[in-house]
Design a protein around this motif. Sequence first.
Motif, PDB file in Angstrom:
ATOM      1  N   ALA A   3     -10.927  63.356  -3.037  1.00 23.65           N
ATOM      2  CA  ALA A   3     -11.625  64.138  -2.029  1.00 23.65           C
ATOM      3  C   ALA A   3     -12.082  63.254  -0.882  1.00 23.65           C
ATOM      4  N   THR A   4     -12.664  62.118  -1.219  1.00 20.15           N
ATOM      5  CA  THR A   4     -13.153  61.244  -0.145  1.00 20.15           C
ATOM      6  C   THR A   4     -11.995  60.667   0.652  1.00 20.15           C
TER       7      THR A   4
ATOM      8  N   ARG B 283     -11.841  62.322 -14.829  1.00 20.92           N
ATOM      9  CA  ARG B 283     -11.214  63.344 -13.984  1.00 20.92           C
ATOM     10  C   ARG B 283     -12.064  63.572 -12.727  1.00 20.92           C
ATOM     11  N   LEU B 284     -13.392  63.654 -12.931  1.00 23.96           N
ATOM     12  CA  LEU B 284     -14.293  63.881 -11.802  1.00 23.96           C
ATOM     13  C   LEU B 284     -14.211  62.729 -10.815  1.00 23.96           C
ATOM     14  N   ALA B 285     -14.135  61.503 -11.386  1.00 20.77           N
ATOM     15  CA  ALA B 285     -14.068  60.320 -10.530  1.00 20.77           C
ATOM     16  C   ALA B 285     -12.812  60.362  -9.671  1.00 20.77           C
ATOM     17  N   THR B 286     -11.650  60.644 -10.320  1.00 21.02           N
ATOM     18  CA  THR B 286     -10.406  60.685  -9.532  1.00 21.02           C
ATOM     19  C   THR B 286     -10.471  61.789  -8.493  1.00 21.02           C
TER      20      THR B 286
ATOM     21  N   GLY C 190     -14.929  67.526   2.471  1.00 21.02           N
ATOM     22  CA  GLY C 190     -16.083  67.934   1.658  1.00 21.02           C
ATOM     23  C   GLY C 190     -16.558  66.868   0.701  1.00 21.02           C
ATOM     24  N   ASP C 191     -17.738  67.086   0.135  1.00 17.79           N
ATOM     25  CA  ASP C 191     -18.267  66.124  -0.823  1.00 17.79           C
ATOM     26  C   ASP C 191     -18.719  66.828  -2.106  1.00 17.79           C
ATOM     27  N   ASN C 192     -18.610  66.120  -3.184  1.00 17.53           N
ATOM     28  CA  ASN C 192     -19.047  66.675  -4.468  1.00 17.53           C
ATOM     29  C   ASN C 192     -20.499  66.342  -4.738  1.00 17.53           C
ATOM     30  N   ALA C 193     -21.362  67.278  -4.436  1.00 18.34           N
ATOM     31  CA  ALA C 193     -22.782  67.007  -4.640  1.00 18.34           C
ATOM     32  C   ALA C 193     -23.141  67.156  -6.099  1.00 18.34           C
TER      33      ALA C 193
END
Lengths: 375, 240, 271
Positions: B231-232, B223-226, B237-240
């Motif tokens: 997002a990209t 889920r985080l990957a998708t 924004g970016d997921n730090a």
Amino acid sequence: MKTKHTARDITVALFLLTAFLTLFIPAAAMAVDDENCLMCHKYAGLGRYAKNEEQKAVKRIFYVNEELFKASYHGKLRCKNCHTGVEEIPHTDVKNVDCATDCHLNDPSTGRAFSHKSIVNDLRKSAHGPDGTKKPDLIKDLPKCKDCHTNKPYQIGIGKELKSMQFIKVCLECHESEAWTNRFYKHMFYRAQTRRSSKQVVALCSKCHADKEKMDRHEVDVVIGFKDTFHGKAIVYGDEDVANCLNCHAPYQLGFSPHRIISHTDSSSPVHPDNKLRDCRQSGCHADAQEAFANKGKAHPSNVMTERVDEDGVTIYQEEQEFQAWVIEMIALFYKILIIAVVGGLGFHRLADLYATHRERKIALRAAKLGRHTS
Amino acid sequence: MSHSKNERSFVRLTKSQRIQHVILFVSTGLLILTGFMLMGERWVIEMFGSAGDTIFYWRGIVHRIAGVSVTLVCLYHLGYVVLQAEGRSWIKDMLPRMSDATFAVQNVSYMLGFREARPKMERFTYLEKVEYFSVYFGMFIVIVTGTMMWTEQYWPKFWLDIADTFHLGEATLAALAIIIGHIFSVHYNPHVYPMNKAFIDGKISESMMKEEHGLWYERELERLATEKAEATSEGNGDNA
Amino acid sequence: MHNHHTDMPPFKRLLVDILMASIFILLAGFALWLLWITFFRATFDTGLVSSSDQTALEQIATGAGISREHFHNVDQAVLEGAESISLCLKCHGNYPHSKAPDVRAFLNAHAFFTACETCHIRPTESDHIVYKWLNKKTGMELSRLEGKPGSYGAMIVPIKVAEDGIGRRLDESADKAFIEEYLSLRATFNADQQAEAKVRIHKEISQKPIFCDECHTKNGLLNFRSLLYSPVVANRLETGEVASMITKYSKFYLPTMFDPASRTRGRRNTP
């Protein structure tokens, strides 16, 4: 600051004054032992071992503590007022004290000789008396006056006593005899309080009503369920607001008395099904109680099944009770099984998990060692 | 063996869930304490002496307050799992499935040493699901019987006896289950001793997630990957 | 697996361990208690023991069979009993006299403040005996009488003064070790052995005990004045009401002058 001190000083002075008065009033109230019984009965060791009616060993103590007696309910009476017929020494002619004897005191409410006769007669007719009991051949078991009553001194809490002693000065404004006023006041003050705590009432009734052998003899239910009720538990904590035995079985508020207790099958008993609701609703206890609350079930279930047949066969009431006890037992059993299953299952799971962790640790340790070797 | 303190973690409990849990356990603790005071040993009660009366009075008050608060949090939770998305996802993952039986067998065989590794389990393990639904069952019983006893004047005495027996039985069962099943596993399990902090910070560490909720871990990573990819691609924004 | 416990400084770790161990003991104890009340405790304990649940022996042991609240108030003096240092009461109890119906209660009253040997070991003509009040607990001689009659916390004890001036108690020759040992072994003895032991234990006891009027008389065995009594009381004990009651006790009647109420009864009942 100054006013505070003055207030404290006055309090101290009042306290000392009242304490001083308290010391001297009982001494003034004391009458001489004009029968001279205390010549012998003042000795603490006057007594012997004896057999009672049930052939049980009893200690017969003939000692009378003069101060305690003088301060007691009967402290103004002479010994021979109650111990009638004592004329000889040694007292071979002594009779059992009969509380129905006319006293040599006038009852101020009637002007006639005071007597416990009417109460003794009430008790005779009650379930606890020879005329009211189901088993007239077992009179020996029935409670006598002395089984519930002792000649206690008027016991008033010290704080309350000091207060009451201050109030006595108001009485003395009109009443001349200090000794009489003190005694009368103590009497009124003491009787206005509840004399026995609920704990003591339960203990007193339980002396017989929790005695299975005795109750079986009299074909009366043994009361063993009360202590498991909410009332019973509250009483152990010292709660005086919940009902003890007498509040339901002999409520003074509803015109009943402990001396007139009758069988619950009698229609005038406060715990007869017809009267129970009124009993529960009294004194604002369960003011909104409904019929079913009072009658559908027992206030203190007796776990002992008595195989008793009434004159008109086994009553439905008893069958209901047996069914009810069975239902309760089944629910308890259900939970017992559930508890064994759940505690066993979870306990097993926890222990197994500990075992797994133990193995994991060993493996991790071995891996770490191996790692050190190879590097 | 040692884990870095800044190890990646995942959300185990949201703020709402943690607040519900705190209200639940504080109330339940008080209920168990004040309730079992009615079953206390006589010698303990007698130690209260003349304070017993007051203690008994407050026992009743506290029991009722805690009872009301536990009822409210239960009702809130029912609304929560129906009306809120967070709650719906919770109850969806909580529903028992056939796979739970498999997990149970596999996990027990692992613990006993018949299997190499723990099965990869979902967001809620079979034991957590049992615990969760036991609370439903138990709360239903104690709330219904408790309400009956609170309004005792309107019920037949026999029903009240039944209510009393159920209330006590359920309370005993619940207290034992909480101690042996829950507290011993979230505090005294060597993995988490002295406590699993999830009920405070709501977080679960990556290693523990991998160990105990393998399938959920994989799902979450996916889920985080998708999400990251989305997002990209969207460029915000970016997921730090 | 992650375990932040291992990351703690040692002192903090110890504190946490102690705390967690205490909570564990509490929780485990509570869980065990829950299991106990569910499966083993029959009913809520009100502390009431029904005497019918006890055997006759247990009733005696717990006092359930004997004690009942006395109608008149019993005080500490009665509860303490004879409280004698005497070995005799170990077998004979606080109220040792039971045989003579006329006087047994009087004799028991004396047993609370008089050592057994005062009456039961008769001194020989040549013995020089002095009587003293000895504190029941310390054995010290009293210098004055304080308390209620008979309840001075002391007993009258006869002391035999030897020629060298050293005083000894009359029961001193009793083989106390023998008696104590006999009491512990008694159950294993048969009737003959018990009888033999009893003869030996009681060998000092006089056949004919000292009787009331040997003391309660002028120039009796006891000198009540040297026993710290005031002259008035001593006189009463020797020749006054006590002594006169004893000499006539079998035909003694309570004079009605002590009961003014009976004289006024008729008057009061007449309107």
